[in-house]
Enzyme design. Structure first.
Site, PDB file in Angstrom:
ATOM      1  N   ASP A 130      37.428  45.070  40.949  1.00 63.44           N
ATOM      2  CA  ASP A 130      38.856  45.384  40.893  1.00 63.44           C
ATOM      3  C   ASP A 130      39.071  46.785  41.459  1.00 63.44           C
ATOM      4  O   ASP A 130      38.316  47.714  41.178  1.00 63.44           O
ATOM      5  CB  ASP A 130      39.353  45.318  39.439  1.00 63.44           C
ATOM      6  CG  ASP A 130      40.867  45.269  39.358  1.00 63.44           C
ATOM      7  OD1 ASP A 130      41.403  44.234  38.929  1.00 63.44           O
ATOM      8  OD2 ASP A 130      41.526  46.273  39.730  1.00 63.44           O
ATOM      9  N   ILE A 131      40.126  46.936  42.250  1.00 65.30           N
ATOM     10  CA  ILE A 131      40.389  48.209  42.921  1.00 65.30           C
ATOM     11  C   ILE A 131      40.836  49.290  41.929  1.00 65.30           C
ATOM     12  O   ILE A 131      40.680  50.483  42.197  1.00 65.30           O
ATOM     13  CB  ILE A 131      41.433  47.987  44.051  1.00 65.30           C
ATOM     14  CG1 ILE A 131      41.318  49.039  45.128  1.00 65.30           C
ATOM     15  CG2 ILE A 131      42.838  47.904  43.515  1.00 65.30           C
ATOM     16  CD1 ILE A 131      42.071  48.676  46.419  1.00 65.30           C
ATOM     17  N   ASN A 179      45.704  36.760  33.387  1.00 68.02           N
ATOM     18  CA  ASN A 179      47.123  37.050  33.220  1.00 68.02           C
ATOM     19  C   ASN A 179      47.921  35.932  33.882  1.00 68.02           C
ATOM     20  O   ASN A 179      47.562  35.467  34.968  1.00 68.02           O
ATOM     21  CB  ASN A 179      47.462  38.406  33.856  1.00 68.02           C
ATOM     22  CG  ASN A 179      46.778  39.558  33.151  1.00 68.02           C
ATOM     23  OD1 ASN A 179      46.645  39.539  31.933  1.00 68.02           O
ATOM     24  ND2 ASN A 179      46.334  40.548  33.907  1.00 68.02           N
ATOM     25  N   GLY A 234      51.618  39.787  32.751  1.00 61.32           N
ATOM     26  CA  GLY A 234      50.998  40.877  33.496  1.00 61.32           C
ATOM     27  C   GLY A 234      50.371  40.457  34.815  1.00 61.32           C
ATOM     28  O   GLY A 234      49.622  41.224  35.409  1.00 61.32           O
ATOM     29  N   GLN A 235      50.688  39.225  35.273  1.00 67.07           N
ATOM     30  CA  GLN A 235      50.109  38.790  36.549  1.00 67.07           C
ATOM     31  C   GLN A 235      50.841  39.455  37.711  1.00 67.07           C
ATOM     32  O   GLN A 235      52.072  39.343  37.810  1.00 67.07           O
ATOM     33  CB  GLN A 235      50.201  37.257  36.680  1.00 67.07           C
ATOM     34  CG  GLN A 235      49.511  36.742  37.941  1.00 67.07           C
ATOM     35  CD  GLN A 235      49.538  35.212  38.036  1.00 67.07           C
ATOM     36  OE1 GLN A 235      50.215  34.534  37.262  1.00 67.07           O
ATOM     37  NE2 GLN A 235      48.807  34.687  38.998  1.00 67.07           N
ATOM     38  N   HIS A 249      43.010  34.318  39.124  1.00 67.31           N
ATOM     39  CA  HIS A 249      41.770  35.108  39.085  1.00 67.31           C
ATOM     40  C   HIS A 249      41.428  35.398  37.637  1.00 67.31           C
ATOM     41  O   HIS A 249      42.302  35.505  36.781  1.00 67.31           O
ATOM     42  CB  HIS A 249      41.909  36.401  39.882  1.00 67.31           C
ATOM     43  CG  HIS A 249      43.134  37.188  39.553  1.00 67.31           C
ATOM     44  ND1 HIS A 249      44.379  36.864  40.052  1.00 67.31           N
ATOM     45  CD2 HIS A 249      43.322  38.268  38.749  1.00 67.31           C
ATOM     46  CE1 HIS A 249      45.267  37.713  39.591  1.00 67.31           C
ATOM     47  NE2 HIS A 249      44.662  38.577  38.782  1.00 67.31           N
ATOM     48  N   HIS A 258      39.629  38.181  35.225  1.00 68.36           N
ATOM     49  CA  HIS A 258      39.094  39.534  35.094  1.00 68.36           C
ATOM     50  C   HIS A 258      37.889  39.465  34.160  1.00 68.36           C
ATOM     51  O   HIS A 258      37.992  38.922  33.052  1.00 68.36           O
ATOM     52  CB  HIS A 258      40.113  40.479  34.439  1.00 68.36           C
ATOM     53  CG  HIS A 258      41.392  40.680  35.203  1.00 68.36           C
ATOM     54  ND1 HIS A 258      41.668  41.835  35.890  1.00 68.36           N
ATOM     55  CD2 HIS A 258      42.472  39.880  35.355  1.00 68.36           C
ATOM     56  CE1 HIS A 258      42.869  41.746  36.437  1.00 68.36           C
ATOM     57  NE2 HIS A 258      43.386  40.572  36.121  1.00 68.36           N
TER      58      HIS A 258
HETATM   59  P1  AMP Z   1      46.713  40.673  37.756  1.00 69.35           P
HETATM   60  O1  AMP Z   1      47.598  41.814  37.365  1.00 69.35           O
HETATM   61  O2  AMP Z   1      46.107  39.943  36.594  1.00 69.35           O
HETATM   62  O3  AMP Z   1      47.400  39.750  38.740  1.00 69.35           O
HETATM   63  O4  AMP Z   1      45.485  41.319  38.482  1.00 69.35           O
HETATM   64  C1  AMP Z   1      45.477  41.710  39.808  1.00 69.35           C
HETATM   65  C2  AMP Z   1      44.369  42.704  39.942  1.00 69.35           C
HETATM   66  O5  AMP Z   1      44.044  42.830  41.309  1.00 69.35           O
HETATM   67  C3  AMP Z   1      44.730  44.112  39.445  1.00 69.35           C
HETATM   68  O6  AMP Z   1      43.851  44.463  38.381  1.00 69.35           O
HETATM   69  C4  AMP Z   1      44.549  44.993  40.678  1.00 69.35           C
HETATM   70  O7  AMP Z   1      43.974  46.242  40.373  1.00 69.35           O
HETATM   71  C5  AMP Z   1      43.636  44.151  41.543  1.00 69.35           C
HETATM   72  N1  AMP Z   1      43.760  44.370  42.976  1.00 69.35           N
HETATM   73  C6  AMP Z   1      44.895  44.475  43.702  1.00 69.35           C
HETATM   74  N2  AMP Z   1      44.603  44.632  45.002  1.00 69.35           N
HETATM   75  C7  AMP Z   1      43.243  44.622  45.100  1.00 69.35           C
HETATM   76  C8  AMP Z   1      42.328  44.748  46.182  1.00 69.35           C
HETATM   77  N3  AMP Z   1      42.729  44.909  47.459  1.00 69.35           N
HETATM   78  N4  AMP Z   1      41.011  44.698  45.911  1.00 69.35           N
HETATM   79  C9  AMP Z   1      40.579  44.545  44.646  1.00 69.35           C
HETATM   80  N5  AMP Z   1      41.397  44.409  43.579  1.00 69.35           N
HETATM   81  C10 AMP Z   1      42.713  44.445  43.800  1.00 69.35           C
END
Ligand code: AMP
Ligand code: ZN
Length: 114
Positions: free
Chosen positions: A31-32, A87, A93-94, A100, A102
């Site tokens: 995760d970024i 999420n 919180g999605q 995906h 986590h």
């Molecule tokens: P969600 O909020 O459950 O939809 O999770 C989306 C997740 O994707 C968040 O935790 C972000 O930090 C992560 N995210 C967004 N863009 C990227 C990216 N380019 N590479 C890796 N993780 C990302």
């Protein structure tokens, strides 16, 4: 593939993101914005908008769990414990509309989450 989906772009290598693991059904990457020392995302290769769509591809639920356990083992957090989060929807919180999981660990998790 959904053209404007960030995770589809990562799946199809249109966005350079180092992969930690990959098989025929999923990719795994960091995760970024990590919320724990270990924070991986386990992402199906096919575009599934959210958990609500998962029953149509129910075989994936098992596979996602298996991948999460495998990654927890590889990262040495299986015995201490870890957290899986999916999420779903705006109040869940999605933020990325591509299903995906986590996988978070490496520190004690709080409950309830915010
Ligand atoms: P969600 O909020 O459950 O939809 O999770 C989306 C997740 O994707 C968040 O935790 C972000 O930090 C992560 N995210 C967004 N863009 C990227 C990216 N380019 N590479 C890796 N993780 C990302
Ligand atoms: Zn997608």
């Amino acid at each position: 593939m959904e053209l404007d989906c960030l995770f589809c772009k990562i799946v199809h290598r249109q966005l350079a993101t180092p992969l930690i693991d990959e098989d025929d059904q999923v990719i795994v990457f960091n995760d970024i914005h990590p919320q724990a020392p270990i924070h991986l995302l386990i992402v199906p290769k096919i575009h599934i908008a959210s958990l609500l769509e998962l029953p149509k591809k129910s075989y994936l639920m098992t596979h996602l769990s298996q991948c999460a356990i495998q990654q927890a083992q590889k990262n040495g957090i299986d015995s201490k414990g870890f957290r899986l989060v999916i999420n779903c929807g705006p109040e869940g919180g999605q933020t990325i509309s591509h299903l995906h999981v986590h996988l978070m660990g490496g520190r004690p998790m709080l409950w309830p989450p915010g």
